[in-house]
Design a protein around this motif. Structure first.
Motif, PDB file in Angstrom:
ATOM      1  N   ARG A  25       1.583 -10.172   0.040  1.00 18.45           N
ATOM      2  CA  ARG A  25       0.907  -9.328  -0.950  1.00 18.45           C
ATOM      3  C   ARG A  25       0.313 -10.162  -2.091  1.00 18.45           C
ATOM      4  NH1 ARG A  25       6.125  -5.298  -0.873  1.00 18.45           N
ATOM      5  NH2 ARG A  25       5.537  -4.066   0.939  1.00 18.45           N
ATOM      6  N   PHE A  43      -2.016   0.658  13.763  1.00 20.37           N
ATOM      7  CA  PHE A  43      -1.882  -0.113  12.513  1.00 20.37           C
ATOM      8  C   PHE A  43      -1.653  -1.600  12.815  1.00 20.37           C
ATOM      9  CE2 PHE A  43       0.179  -1.626   8.653  1.00 20.37           C
ATOM     10  CZ  PHE A  43      -0.554  -0.985   7.663  1.00 20.37           C
ATOM     11  N   GLN A  44      -0.791  -1.862  13.822  1.00 22.73           N
ATOM     12  CA  GLN A  44      -0.468  -3.252  14.166  1.00 22.73           C
ATOM     13  C   GLN A  44      -1.667  -3.969  14.800  1.00 22.73           C
ATOM     14  OE1 GLN A  44       2.517  -5.140  13.583  1.00 22.73           O
ATOM     15  NE2 GLN A  44       0.935  -6.631  14.021  1.00 22.73           N
ATOM     16  N   ARG A  99       3.097   3.915   4.763  1.00 19.98           N
ATOM     17  CA  ARG A  99       4.061   4.719   5.520  1.00 19.98           C
ATOM     18  C   ARG A  99       4.419   5.983   4.739  1.00 19.98           C
ATOM     19  NH1 ARG A  99       3.743  -0.125   6.155  1.00 19.98           N
ATOM     20  NH2 ARG A  99       3.893  -1.204   8.148  1.00 19.98           N
ATOM     21  N   THR A 123       6.508  -2.175  15.070  1.00 21.51           N
ATOM     22  CA  THR A 123       5.754  -1.475  14.024  1.00 21.51           C
ATOM     23  C   THR A 123       5.712   0.030  14.248  1.00 21.51           C
ATOM     24  OG1 THR A 123       4.371  -3.451  13.981  1.00 21.51           O
ATOM     25  CG2 THR A 123       3.601  -1.570  12.701  1.00 21.51           C
ATOM     26  N   ASP A 145      -3.959  -4.800  12.163  1.00 16.60           N
ATOM     27  CA  ASP A 145      -3.388  -5.921  11.400  1.00 16.60           C
ATOM     28  C   ASP A 145      -3.711  -7.256  12.086  1.00 16.60           C
ATOM     29  OD1 ASP A 145      -1.635  -5.834   8.960  1.00 16.60           O
ATOM     30  OD2 ASP A 145      -0.560  -7.334  10.135  1.00 16.60           O
ATOM     31  N   HIS A 176      10.910  -0.800   5.423  1.00 15.79           N
ATOM     32  CA  HIS A 176       9.692  -1.604   5.613  1.00 15.79           C
ATOM     33  C   HIS A 176       9.769  -2.898   4.797  1.00 15.79           C
ATOM     34  CE1 HIS A 176       5.544  -2.817   5.783  1.00 15.79           C
ATOM     35  NE2 HIS A 176       5.320  -2.522   4.511  1.00 15.79           N
ATOM     36  N   MET A 230      12.174 -16.900  10.891  1.00 17.02           N
ATOM     37  CA  MET A 230      11.310 -15.948  11.620  1.00 17.02           C
ATOM     38  C   MET A 230       9.862 -16.434  11.523  1.00 17.02           C
ATOM     39  SD  MET A 230      13.110 -12.331  11.647  1.00 17.02           S
ATOM     40  CE  MET A 230      14.869 -12.113  11.501  1.00 17.02           C
ATOM     41  N   GLN A 247      11.042  -7.153  16.925  1.00 16.86           N
ATOM     42  CA  GLN A 247      10.909  -8.467  16.283  1.00 16.86           C
ATOM     43  C   GLN A 247      11.473  -9.577  17.190  1.00 16.86           C
ATOM     44  OE1 GLN A 247       9.312  -9.356  13.772  1.00 16.86           O
ATOM     45  NE2 GLN A 247      10.268 -10.986  12.614  1.00 16.86           N
ATOM     46  N   LYS A 297       0.810  -1.222   0.000  1.00 17.93           N
ATOM     47  CA  LYS A 297       0.000   0.000   0.000  1.00 17.93           C
ATOM     48  C   LYS A 297       0.839   1.265   0.000  1.00 17.93           C
ATOM     49  CE  LYS A 297      -1.912  -1.555   3.853  1.00 17.93           C
ATOM     50  NZ  LYS A 297      -1.462  -2.952   3.782  1.00 17.93           N
ATOM     51  N   TYR A 339      12.397  -4.437   3.549  1.00 14.54           N
ATOM     52  CA  TYR A 339      13.436  -5.328   4.110  1.00 14.54           C
ATOM     53  C   TYR A 339      12.877  -6.104   5.303  1.00 14.54           C
ATOM     54  CZ  TYR A 339      16.129  -5.177   8.495  1.00 14.54           C
ATOM     55  OH  TYR A 339      16.571  -5.387   9.764  1.00 14.54           O
ATOM     56  N   SER A 340      12.129  -5.388   6.171  1.00 14.38           N
ATOM     57  CA  SER A 340      11.631  -6.062   7.380  1.00 14.38           C
ATOM     58  C   SER A 340      10.631  -7.164   7.016  1.00 14.38           C
ATOM     59  CB  SER A 340      11.042  -5.054   8.372  1.00 14.38           C
ATOM     60  OG  SER A 340       9.734  -4.670   8.015  1.00 14.38           O
ATOM     61  N   ASP A 388      11.087 -10.987   7.801  1.00 15.12           N
ATOM     62  CA  ASP A 388      10.021 -11.524   8.664  1.00 15.12           C
ATOM     63  C   ASP A 388       9.431 -12.825   8.088  1.00 15.12           C
ATOM     64  OD1 ASP A 388       8.167 -11.068  10.957  1.00 15.12           O
ATOM     65  OD2 ASP A 388       6.666 -10.985   9.381  1.00 15.12           O
ATOM     66  N   LEU A 425      12.754  -1.693  15.326  1.00 16.18           N
ATOM     67  CA  LEU A 425      12.229  -2.833  14.564  1.00 16.18           C
ATOM     68  C   LEU A 425      12.852  -4.169  14.975  1.00 16.18           C
ATOM     69  CD1 LEU A 425      11.432  -0.505  12.444  1.00 16.18           C
ATOM     70  CD2 LEU A 425      11.641  -2.297  10.765  1.00 16.18           C
ATOM     71  N   ALA A 426      14.186  -4.228  14.958  1.00 17.50           N
ATOM     72  CA  ALA A 426      14.842  -5.517  15.231  1.00 17.50           C
ATOM     73  C   ALA A 426      14.578  -5.962  16.668  1.00 17.50           C
ATOM     74  CB  ALA A 426      16.338  -5.422  14.950  1.00 17.50           C
TER      75      ALA A 426
HETATM   76  C1  GRG Z   1      14.964  -6.444  11.828  1.00 19.00           C
HETATM   77  C2  GRG Z   1      15.792  -8.693  10.984  1.00 19.00           C
HETATM   78  C3  GRG Z   1      14.730  -7.734  11.168  1.00 19.00           C
HETATM   79  C4  GRG Z   1      13.581  -8.008  10.705  1.00 19.00           C
HETATM   80  C5  GRG Z   1      12.602  -7.059  10.829  1.00 19.00           C
HETATM   81  C6  GRG Z   1      10.315  -5.735  12.285  1.00 19.00           C
HETATM   82  C7  GRG Z   1      10.355  -6.935  11.457  1.00 19.00           C
HETATM   83  C8  GRG Z   1      11.505  -7.774  11.325  1.00 19.00           C
HETATM   84  C9  GRG Z   1       9.365  -7.369  10.830  1.00 19.00           C
HETATM   85  C10 GRG Z   1       8.173  -6.674  10.928  1.00 19.00           C
HETATM   86  C11 GRG Z   1       7.283  -7.353   9.989  1.00 19.00           C
HETATM   87  C12 GRG Z   1       5.941  -7.139  10.384  1.00 19.00           C
HETATM   88  C13 GRG Z   1       4.982  -8.252  10.189  1.00 19.00           C
HETATM   89  C14 GRG Z   1       5.581  -5.999  10.895  1.00 19.00           C
HETATM   90  C15 GRG Z   1       4.268  -5.706  11.253  1.00 19.00           C
HETATM   91  C16 GRG Z   1       3.913  -4.504  10.545  1.00 19.00           C
HETATM   92  C17 GRG Z   1       2.928  -4.765   9.529  1.00 19.00           C
HETATM   93  C18 GRG Z   1       1.548  -4.706   9.984  1.00 19.00           C
HETATM   94  C19 GRG Z   1       3.310  -5.029   8.306  1.00 19.00           C
HETATM   95  C20 GRG Z   1       2.438  -5.043   7.142  1.00 19.00           C
HETATM   96  O1  GRG Z   1       2.476  -3.723   6.666  1.00 19.00           O
HETATM   97  P1  GRG Z   1       1.569  -3.220   5.466  1.00 19.00           P
HETATM   98  O2  GRG Z   1       0.168  -3.697   5.643  1.00 19.00           O
HETATM   99  O3  GRG Z   1       2.237  -3.969   4.231  1.00 19.00           O
HETATM  100  O4  GRG Z   1       1.769  -1.758   5.343  1.00 19.00           O
HETATM  101  P2  GRG Z   1       2.214  -3.610   2.688  1.00 19.00           P
HETATM  102  O5  GRG Z   1       2.179  -4.948   1.999  1.00 19.00           O
HETATM  103  O6  GRG Z   1       1.009  -2.778   2.376  1.00 19.00           O
HETATM  104  O7  GRG Z   1       3.497  -2.885   2.427  1.00 19.00           O
END
Ligand code: GRG
Length: 294
Positions: free
Chosen positions: A96, A217-218, A48, A181, A221, A77, A89, A157, A45, A79-80, A84, A153-154
Protein backbone atom coordinates in the motif's frame (compact mmCIF):
# COMPACT_ATOMS: atom_id res chain seq x y z
CA UNK A 1 -13.86 10.44 -8.47
CA UNK A 2 -16.37 7.94 -9.86
CA UNK A 3 -19.64 7.34 -8.09
CA UNK A 4 -18.56 3.82 -7.11
CA UNK A 5 -15.19 5.02 -5.78
CA UNK A 6 -16.87 7.54 -3.50
CA UNK A 7 -19.29 4.87 -2.22
CA UNK A 8 -16.30 2.56 -1.66
CA UNK A 9 -14.54 5.29 0.31
CA UNK A 10 -17.56 5.76 2.56
CA UNK A 11 -17.74 2.02 3.28
CA UNK A 12 -13.96 2.00 3.97
CA UNK A 13 -14.33 4.94 6.37
CA UNK A 14 -17.24 3.34 8.21
CA UNK A 15 -15.36 0.05 8.56
CA UNK A 16 -12.30 1.92 9.88
CA UNK A 17 -14.41 3.90 12.37
CA UNK A 18 -15.84 0.65 13.72
CA UNK A 19 -12.39 -0.98 13.87
CA UNK A 20 -11.04 2.04 15.79
CA UNK A 21 -13.84 1.53 18.32
CA UNK A 22 -12.86 -2.12 18.65
CA UNK A 23 -9.21 -1.13 19.21
CA UNK A 24 -10.17 1.53 21.76
CA UNK A 25 -11.74 -1.23 23.86
CA UNK A 26 -8.67 -3.52 23.69
CA UNK A 27 -6.02 -3.79 26.38
CA UNK A 28 -3.97 -0.61 25.94
CA UNK A 29 -0.89 -2.20 27.48
CA UNK A 30 -0.53 -4.54 24.54
CA UNK A 31 2.46 -3.65 22.39
CA UNK A 32 0.80 -5.30 19.42
CA UNK A 33 -2.02 -2.76 19.07
CA UNK A 34 0.18 -0.24 17.18
CA UNK A 35 1.38 -2.77 14.56
CA UNK A 36 -2.13 -4.23 14.28
CA UNK A 37 -3.50 -0.75 13.54
CA UNK A 38 -0.68 -0.22 11.03
CA UNK A 39 -1.69 -3.47 9.33
CA UNK A 40 -5.39 -2.71 9.03
CA UNK A 41 -5.91 1.05 9.23
CA UNK A 42 -3.10 2.41 7.09
CA UNK A 43 -4.73 2.33 3.66
CA UNK A 44 -6.28 -0.43 1.64
CA UNK A 45 -9.41 -0.17 -0.44
CA UNK A 46 -11.60 -2.23 1.91
CA UNK A 47 -13.09 -3.75 -1.22
CA UNK A 48 -14.18 -6.90 0.63
CA UNK A 49 -16.27 -4.66 2.91
CA UNK A 50 -17.94 -3.26 -0.19
CA UNK A 51 -18.85 -6.79 -1.27
CA UNK A 52 -20.41 -7.52 2.15
CA UNK A 53 -22.31 -4.21 2.15
CA UNK A 54 -23.46 -4.43 -1.46
CA UNK A 55 -24.60 -8.06 -1.11
CA UNK A 56 -26.34 -7.07 2.13
CA UNK A 57 -28.22 -4.33 0.24
CA UNK A 58 -29.93 -6.96 -1.92
CA UNK A 59 -31.40 -8.51 1.23
CA UNK A 60 -31.99 -5.19 3.05
CA UNK A 61 -29.72 -6.07 5.99
CA UNK A 62 -29.12 -3.42 8.63
CA UNK A 63 -25.97 -1.41 7.72
CA UNK A 64 -24.41 -1.65 11.19
CA UNK A 65 -24.45 -5.47 11.03
CA UNK A 66 -22.83 -5.32 7.60
CA UNK A 67 -20.02 -3.08 8.85
CA UNK A 68 -19.30 -5.40 11.78
CA UNK A 69 -19.05 -8.42 9.45
CA UNK A 70 -16.90 -6.34 7.08
CA UNK A 71 -14.53 -5.43 9.92
CA UNK A 72 -14.04 -9.13 10.73
CA UNK A 73 -13.34 -9.91 7.06
CA UNK A 74 -10.84 -7.05 6.80
CA UNK A 75 -9.00 -8.39 9.87
CA UNK A 76 -8.50 -11.73 8.10
CA UNK A 77 -7.52 -9.99 4.85
CA UNK A 78 -4.94 -7.76 6.58
CA UNK A 79 -3.47 -10.69 8.50
CA UNK A 80 -3.06 -12.59 5.22
CA UNK A 81 -1.26 -9.65 3.58
CA UNK A 82 1.08 -9.19 6.56
CA UNK A 83 2.07 -12.87 6.51
CA UNK A 84 2.20 -12.97 2.71
CA UNK A 85 4.83 -10.17 2.72
CA UNK A 86 7.14 -12.03 5.15
CA UNK A 87 10.55 -13.25 3.87
CA UNK A 88 9.39 -16.89 4.33
CA UNK A 89 6.50 -16.25 1.92
CA UNK A 90 6.52 -13.59 -0.83
CA UNK A 91 9.23 -11.42 0.74
CA UNK A 92 7.82 -8.02 -0.22
CA UNK A 93 9.12 -4.80 1.30
CA UNK A 94 6.27 -2.54 0.22
CA UNK A 95 2.53 -2.72 0.77
CA UNK A 96 0.00 0.00 0.00
CA UNK A 97 2.88 2.35 -0.84
CA UNK A 98 4.39 1.94 2.63
CA UNK A 99 6.95 -0.40 4.22
CA UNK A 100 5.40 -3.83 4.77
CA UNK A 101 4.86 -4.80 8.40
CA UNK A 102 8.14 -6.71 8.96
CA UNK A 103 10.10 -3.78 7.43
CA UNK A 104 8.31 -1.15 9.53
CA UNK A 105 8.59 -3.26 12.74
CA UNK A 106 10.28 -6.68 12.55
CA UNK A 107 9.47 -10.26 11.60
CA UNK A 108 8.26 -11.55 14.94
CA UNK A 109 6.02 -8.51 15.34
CA UNK A 110 4.63 -9.12 11.85
CA UNK A 111 3.86 -12.76 12.72
CA UNK A 112 2.24 -11.86 16.04
CA UNK A 113 0.30 -8.82 14.78
CA UNK A 114 -0.97 -11.00 11.91
CA UNK A 115 -2.02 -13.75 14.31
CA UNK A 116 -3.73 -11.19 16.52
CA UNK A 117 -5.72 -9.75 13.61
CA UNK A 118 -6.80 -13.28 12.67
CA UNK A 119 -8.15 -13.94 16.16
CA UNK A 120 -9.65 -10.44 16.43
CA UNK A 121 -11.92 -11.34 13.50
CA UNK A 122 -13.55 -14.05 15.59
CA UNK A 123 -13.70 -11.83 18.67
CA UNK A 124 -15.65 -9.31 16.56
CA UNK A 125 -18.08 -11.89 15.17
CA UNK A 126 -18.71 -13.45 18.58
CA UNK A 127 -19.02 -10.13 20.42
CA UNK A 128 -22.09 -8.27 21.65
CA UNK A 129 -22.01 -5.56 18.96
CA UNK A 130 -23.34 -8.01 16.39
CA UNK A 131 -27.01 -8.33 17.25
CA UNK A 132 -28.00 -11.63 15.64
CA UNK A 133 -29.02 -14.97 17.21
CA UNK A 134 -26.16 -17.01 18.70
CA UNK A 135 -26.68 -19.93 16.30
CA UNK A 136 -26.13 -17.58 13.32
CA UNK A 137 -22.96 -16.16 14.90
CA UNK A 138 -21.70 -19.71 15.35
CA UNK A 139 -22.41 -20.46 11.70
CA UNK A 140 -20.61 -17.28 10.58
CA UNK A 141 -17.59 -18.17 12.71
CA UNK A 142 -17.58 -21.81 11.58
CA UNK A 143 -17.72 -20.80 7.92
CA UNK A 144 -15.08 -18.06 8.19
CA UNK A 145 -12.70 -20.36 10.12
CA UNK A 146 -13.14 -23.04 7.50
CA UNK A 147 -12.47 -20.61 4.62
CA UNK A 148 -9.41 -19.12 6.33
CA UNK A 149 -7.63 -22.40 7.04
CA UNK A 150 -6.17 -25.30 5.06
CA UNK A 151 -9.13 -25.58 2.70
CA UNK A 152 -9.18 -21.84 2.02
CA UNK A 153 -6.68 -19.00 2.36
CA UNK A 154 -3.87 -20.96 4.02
CA UNK A 155 -4.32 -23.96 1.71
CA UNK A 156 -4.36 -21.69 -1.35
CA UNK A 157 -1.26 -19.90 -0.14
CA UNK A 158 0.46 -23.28 0.29
CA UNK A 159 -0.21 -24.06 -3.38
CA UNK A 160 0.83 -20.55 -4.45
CA UNK A 161 4.24 -20.99 -2.81
CA UNK A 162 4.81 -24.61 -3.85
CA UNK A 163 3.77 -23.90 -7.47
CA UNK A 164 6.57 -21.34 -7.95
CA UNK A 165 8.80 -22.08 -10.96
CA UNK A 166 6.75 -25.14 -11.96
CA UNK A 167 4.51 -25.69 -14.98
CA UNK A 168 1.04 -25.68 -13.49
CA UNK A 169 -2.17 -26.37 -15.42
CA UNK A 170 -4.87 -23.73 -15.85
CA UNK A 171 -7.25 -25.86 -13.76
CA UNK A 172 -4.79 -26.02 -10.85
CA UNK A 173 -4.03 -22.29 -11.04
CA UNK A 174 -7.75 -21.53 -10.88
CA UNK A 175 -8.19 -23.92 -7.96
CA UNK A 176 -5.27 -22.30 -6.08
CA UNK A 177 -6.56 -18.77 -6.68
CA UNK A 178 -10.12 -19.69 -5.78
CA UNK A 179 -8.82 -20.88 -2.41
CA UNK A 180 -6.27 -18.14 -1.79
CA UNK A 181 -8.42 -15.19 -2.79
CA UNK A 182 -11.87 -16.53 -3.68
CA UNK A 183 -12.83 -18.10 -0.39
CA UNK A 184 -12.77 -14.85 1.58
CA UNK A 185 -14.94 -13.18 -1.07
CA UNK A 186 -17.14 -16.29 -0.96
CA UNK A 187 -17.65 -15.61 2.73
CA UNK A 188 -18.47 -11.93 2.04
CA UNK A 189 -21.50 -12.97 -0.03
CA UNK A 190 -22.42 -16.15 1.83
CA UNK A 191 -22.43 -14.39 5.21
CA UNK A 192 -25.52 -12.50 4.03
CA UNK A 193 -27.36 -15.75 3.27
CA UNK A 194 -26.32 -17.05 6.70
CA UNK A 195 -27.72 -14.11 8.64
CA UNK A 196 -30.89 -14.07 6.49
CA UNK A 197 -31.28 -17.83 7.15
CA UNK A 198 -31.67 -18.43 3.42
CA UNK A 199 -32.07 -21.94 2.01
CA UNK A 200 -28.93 -23.98 1.29
CA UNK A 201 -29.53 -23.48 -2.42
CA UNK A 202 -29.66 -19.69 -2.10
CA UNK A 203 -26.61 -19.78 0.19
CA UNK A 204 -24.62 -21.77 -2.37
CA UNK A 205 -25.61 -19.38 -5.17
CA UNK A 206 -24.28 -16.43 -3.16
CA UNK A 207 -21.13 -18.30 -2.20
CA UNK A 208 -20.54 -19.08 -5.88
CA UNK A 209 -20.90 -15.40 -6.80
CA UNK A 210 -18.33 -14.54 -4.10
CA UNK A 211 -15.88 -17.20 -5.29
CA UNK A 212 -16.13 -15.88 -8.85
CA UNK A 213 -15.69 -12.28 -7.64
CA UNK A 214 -12.54 -13.38 -5.79
CA UNK A 215 -11.14 -15.24 -8.77
CA UNK A 216 -11.81 -12.23 -11.02
CA UNK A 217 -10.19 -9.95 -8.44
CA UNK A 218 -7.07 -12.15 -8.35
CA UNK A 219 -6.76 -12.44 -12.13
CA UNK A 220 -7.02 -8.66 -12.45
CA UNK A 221 -4.43 -8.33 -9.67
CA UNK A 222 -2.10 -10.48 -11.77
CA UNK A 223 -2.85 -8.38 -14.86
CA UNK A 224 -2.04 -5.25 -12.86
CA UNK A 225 1.22 -6.83 -11.69
CA UNK A 226 2.06 -7.45 -15.35
CA UNK A 227 1.05 -4.06 -16.76
CA UNK A 228 0.52 -1.77 -13.78
CA UNK A 229 2.28 1.41 -12.77
CA UNK A 230 4.37 0.99 -9.61
CA UNK A 231 3.42 4.48 -8.37
CA UNK A 232 -0.31 3.78 -8.69
CA UNK A 233 -0.17 0.17 -7.45
CA UNK A 234 1.80 1.11 -4.32
CA UNK A 235 4.32 -1.75 -4.67
CA UNK A 236 6.78 -2.96 -7.30
CA UNK A 237 5.11 -4.51 -10.34
CA UNK A 238 6.24 -7.40 -12.63
CA UNK A 239 7.12 -9.38 -9.52
CA UNK A 240 5.07 -12.46 -10.48
CA UNK A 241 7.17 -13.15 -13.55
CA UNK A 242 10.44 -12.71 -11.64
CA UNK A 243 9.26 -15.04 -8.89
CA UNK A 244 7.97 -17.66 -11.37
CA UNK A 245 4.44 -17.42 -9.91
CA UNK A 246 1.78 -19.73 -11.30
CA UNK A 247 -0.68 -17.18 -12.71
CA UNK A 248 -2.96 -17.22 -15.73
CA UNK A 249 -0.99 -14.27 -17.14
CA UNK A 250 2.26 -16.22 -16.96
CA UNK A 251 0.61 -19.31 -18.46
CA UNK A 252 -1.65 -17.82 -21.15
CA UNK A 253 -0.27 -14.32 -21.69
CA UNK A 254 -1.88 -10.93 -21.08
CA UNK A 255 -4.49 -10.92 -23.90
CA UNK A 256 -5.89 -14.37 -23.23
CA UNK A 257 -6.05 -13.76 -19.49
CA UNK A 258 -7.90 -10.50 -20.08
CA UNK A 259 -10.37 -12.40 -22.30
CA UNK A 260 -10.83 -15.00 -19.59
CA UNK A 261 -11.48 -12.23 -17.03
CA UNK A 262 -13.99 -10.54 -19.35
CA UNK A 263 -15.91 -13.80 -19.83
CA UNK A 264 -15.90 -14.46 -16.08
CA UNK A 265 -17.26 -10.94 -15.51
CA UNK A 266 -20.04 -11.50 -18.03
CA UNK A 267 -21.04 -14.72 -16.25
CA UNK A 268 -21.06 -12.86 -12.93
CA UNK A 269 -23.18 -10.05 -14.36
CA UNK A 270 -25.78 -12.56 -15.51
CA UNK A 271 -25.85 -14.27 -12.09
CA UNK A 272 -26.10 -10.98 -10.17
CA UNK A 273 -28.78 -9.43 -12.42
CA UNK A 274 -31.16 -12.19 -11.29
CA UNK A 275 -31.42 -10.33 -7.95
CA UNK A 276 -33.03 -7.32 -9.66
CA UNK A 277 -32.54 -3.59 -9.08
CA UNK A 278 -31.34 -3.97 -5.48
CA UNK A 279 -28.21 -5.65 -6.89
CA UNK A 280 -27.12 -2.45 -8.66
CA UNK A 281 -24.21 -1.72 -6.27
CA UNK A 282 -22.96 -5.31 -6.38
CA UNK A 283 -22.95 -5.10 -10.19
CA UNK A 284 -20.98 -1.85 -9.94
CA UNK A 285 -18.48 -3.58 -7.63
CA UNK A 286 -17.82 -6.21 -10.28
CA UNK A 287 -17.43 -3.48 -12.92
CA UNK A 288 -14.90 -1.77 -10.64
CA UNK A 289 -12.73 -4.92 -10.46
CA UNK A 290 -12.05 -4.97 -14.17
CA UNK A 291 -11.44 -1.23 -14.40
CA UNK A 292 -9.26 -0.81 -11.31
CA UNK A 293 -5.62 0.26 -11.59
CA UNK A 294 -4.53 -0.69 -8.07
C1 GRG B 1 -2.73 -18.12 5.77
C2 GRG B 1 -0.39 -17.86 6.72
C3 GRG B 1 -1.42 -17.46 5.80
C4 GRG B 1 -1.20 -16.48 5.03
C5 GRG B 1 -2.21 -16.06 4.21
C6 GRG B 1 -3.77 -16.12 1.62
C7 GRG B 1 -2.52 -15.45 1.97
C8 GRG B 1 -1.61 -15.94 2.95
C9 GRG B 1 -2.12 -14.41 1.41
C10 GRG B 1 -2.90 -13.87 0.40
C11 GRG B 1 -2.22 -12.62 0.06
C12 GRG B 1 -2.54 -12.27 -1.27
C13 GRG B 1 -1.49 -11.63 -2.09
C14 GRG B 1 -3.73 -12.50 -1.74
C15 GRG B 1 -4.13 -12.13 -3.02
C16 GRG B 1 -5.31 -11.32 -2.86
C17 GRG B 1 -5.05 -9.94 -3.21
C18 GRG B 1 -5.23 -9.62 -4.62
C19 GRG B 1 -4.69 -9.09 -2.28
C20 GRG B 1 -4.66 -7.65 -2.44
O1 GRG B 1 -5.95 -7.23 -2.05
P1 GRG B 1 -6.43 -5.73 -2.17
O2 GRG B 1 -6.06 -5.17 -3.50
O3 GRG B 1 -5.57 -5.03 -1.03
O4 GRG B 1 -7.87 -5.70 -1.81
P2 GRG B 1 -5.83 -3.68 -0.23
O5 GRG B 1 -4.46 -3.10 -0.03
O6 GRG B 1 -6.72 -2.78 -1.03
O7 GRG B 1 -6.45 -4.10 1.06
Amino acid sequence: MSNFSSKLNIIAKNTDVYLKRVFSRQNNYSNLITPMKYGILSGGKKFRSAIVVNTGKIFEIDYKKLIIISAAVECIHSYSLIHDDLPAMDDDDLRRGKPSMHKKFNEFIAILAGNSLLTLAFEILSGNDLKIPQKLKTELIRTLSNYSGHSGLAGGQYFDLTFENKKISRKNIINMQTKKTGKLFGFCCESIAIIKEESMNSRNLLKDIGLKIGLLFQIVDDLIDFRGDRAIVGKPTKRDQKKGKATLVNLLGYRQSLNFAQKLKNKLDRQIKKYGTKAHDLLESVEFILNREF
